[in-house]
Write a protein that holds these residues in place. Structure first.
Motif, PDB file in Angstrom:
ATOM      1  N   TYR A   8     -35.325   8.168   0.118  1.00 58.31           N
ATOM      2  CA  TYR A   8     -35.756   6.917   0.735  1.00 58.31           C
ATOM      3  C   TYR A   8     -37.272   6.872   0.872  1.00 58.31           C
ATOM      4  CZ  TYR A   8     -36.866   9.408   5.014  1.00 58.31           C
ATOM      5  OH  TYR A   8     -37.454  10.266   5.927  1.00 58.31           O
ATOM      6  N   TYR A   9     -37.769   5.647   0.999  1.00 59.74           N
ATOM      7  CA  TYR A   9     -39.164   5.415   1.358  1.00 59.74           C
ATOM      8  C   TYR A   9     -39.163   4.606   2.644  1.00 59.74           C
ATOM      9  CZ  TYR A   9     -43.849   3.675   1.668  1.00 59.74           C
ATOM     10  OH  TYR A   9     -45.105   3.385   2.145  1.00 59.74           O
ATOM     11  N   SER A  10     -40.015   5.005   3.575  1.00 56.87           N
ATOM     12  CA  SER A  10     -40.144   4.269   4.835  1.00 56.87           C
ATOM     13  C   SER A  10     -41.579   4.401   5.305  1.00 56.87           C
ATOM     14  CB  SER A  10     -39.177   4.824   5.877  1.00 56.87           C
ATOM     15  OG  SER A  10     -39.226   4.074   7.070  1.00 56.87           O
ATOM     16  N   THR A  16     -35.316   1.960   7.518  1.00 52.35           N
ATOM     17  CA  THR A  16     -34.868   2.600   6.272  1.00 52.35           C
ATOM     18  C   THR A  16     -34.647   4.092   6.489  1.00 52.35           C
ATOM     19  OG1 THR A  16     -36.128   0.933   5.046  1.00 52.35           O
ATOM     20  CG2 THR A  16     -35.311   2.830   3.812  1.00 52.35           C
ATOM     21  N   THR A  80     -34.908   1.616   0.305  1.00 56.01           N
ATOM     22  CA  THR A  80     -36.235   1.022   0.391  1.00 56.01           C
ATOM     23  C   THR A  80     -36.247  -0.106   1.417  1.00 56.01           C
ATOM     24  OG1 THR A  80     -38.011  -0.078  -0.858  1.00 56.01           O
ATOM     25  CG2 THR A  80     -35.765  -0.655  -1.469  1.00 56.01           C
ATOM     26  N   MET A  87     -38.485  -4.172  -3.848  1.00 59.14           N
ATOM     27  CA  MET A  87     -38.619  -2.824  -3.301  1.00 59.14           C
ATOM     28  C   MET A  87     -40.086  -2.494  -3.015  1.00 59.14           C
ATOM     29  SD  MET A  87     -38.042  -0.730  -6.843  1.00 59.14           S
ATOM     30  CE  MET A  87     -37.472  -2.113  -7.823  1.00 59.14           C
ATOM     31  N   ALA A  88     -40.306  -1.532  -2.159  1.00 59.49           N
ATOM     32  CA  ALA A  88     -41.661  -1.047  -1.899  1.00 59.49           C
ATOM     33  C   ALA A  88     -42.227  -0.445  -3.192  1.00 59.49           C
ATOM     34  CB  ALA A  88     -41.644  -0.001  -0.789  1.00 59.49           C
ATOM     35  N   VAL A  91     -41.199   3.051  -4.267  1.00 59.49           N
ATOM     36  CA  VAL A  91     -39.849   3.201  -4.826  1.00 59.49           C
ATOM     37  C   VAL A  91     -39.853   2.810  -6.299  1.00 59.49           C
ATOM     38  CG1 VAL A  91     -37.432   2.464  -4.628  1.00 59.49           C
ATOM     39  CG2 VAL A  91     -38.787   2.895  -2.567  1.00 59.49           C
ATOM     40  N   MET A 109     -31.045  -1.100   0.972  1.00 56.60           N
ATOM     41  CA  MET A 109     -32.308  -1.674   1.404  1.00 56.60           C
ATOM     42  C   MET A 109     -32.191  -2.211   2.816  1.00 56.60           C
ATOM     43  SD  MET A 109     -31.305  -5.035   1.361  1.00 56.60           S
ATOM     44  CE  MET A 109     -32.756  -6.007   1.241  1.00 56.60           C
TER      45      MET A 109
END
Length: 135
Positions: A8-10, A16, A80, A87-88, A91, A109
């Protein structure tokens, strides 16, 4: 038995990240965080504006290597936050720089009101993957 990873990206360590941790706890999967080599800085408004510019330009920031080898996993859940209906950027970098051939990807998401086209965009950038249970 298939081996599962949650990636994941946060940016803010908020929703997230929380969903990724819950998914990990519920499945027994391993977890890895996507991080940019140069962290975003400034106020929330500064990062929102930078994110908008990056999304509009299709920018892909450099990211740090994740802590695990994707080749060791059969199922990969990728999360994401929604940034300007997609998406970011981190990601996007992750998806386009890894090979998902033979993997099952579960995209997920979070959003602040409208999901946009995040899942469709993730699927379009995750070459070679089969998809399941989008969230």
């Amino acid at each position: 038995m298939k081996k599962m990873l949650v990636v994941y990206y946060s940016w803010s360590n908020g929703n997230t990240k929380r969903i990724a941790e819950q998914l990990t706890n519920g499945t027994g999967a391993d977890i890895a965080r996507i991080e940019t080599t140069e962290p975003y800085s400034g106020s929330h408004e500064d990062v929102v504006e930078q994110g908008k510019r990056e999304v509009e330009a299709g920018f892909m920031p450099q990211i740090n290597p994740i802590s695990v080898n994707l080749a060791d996993y059969d199922v990969i859940a990728i999360g994401t936050p929604t940034w300007w209906y997609t998406m970011a950027p981190a990601v996007l970098t992750f998806l386009t720089t890894n090979d998902f051939t033979g993997k099952t990807v579960i995209p997920f998401m979070t959003n602040g009101g409208w999901p946009g086209h995040v899942i469709k965009d993730m699927e379009g950038n995750c070459k070679g993957a089969a998809f399941a249970h989008e969230m």
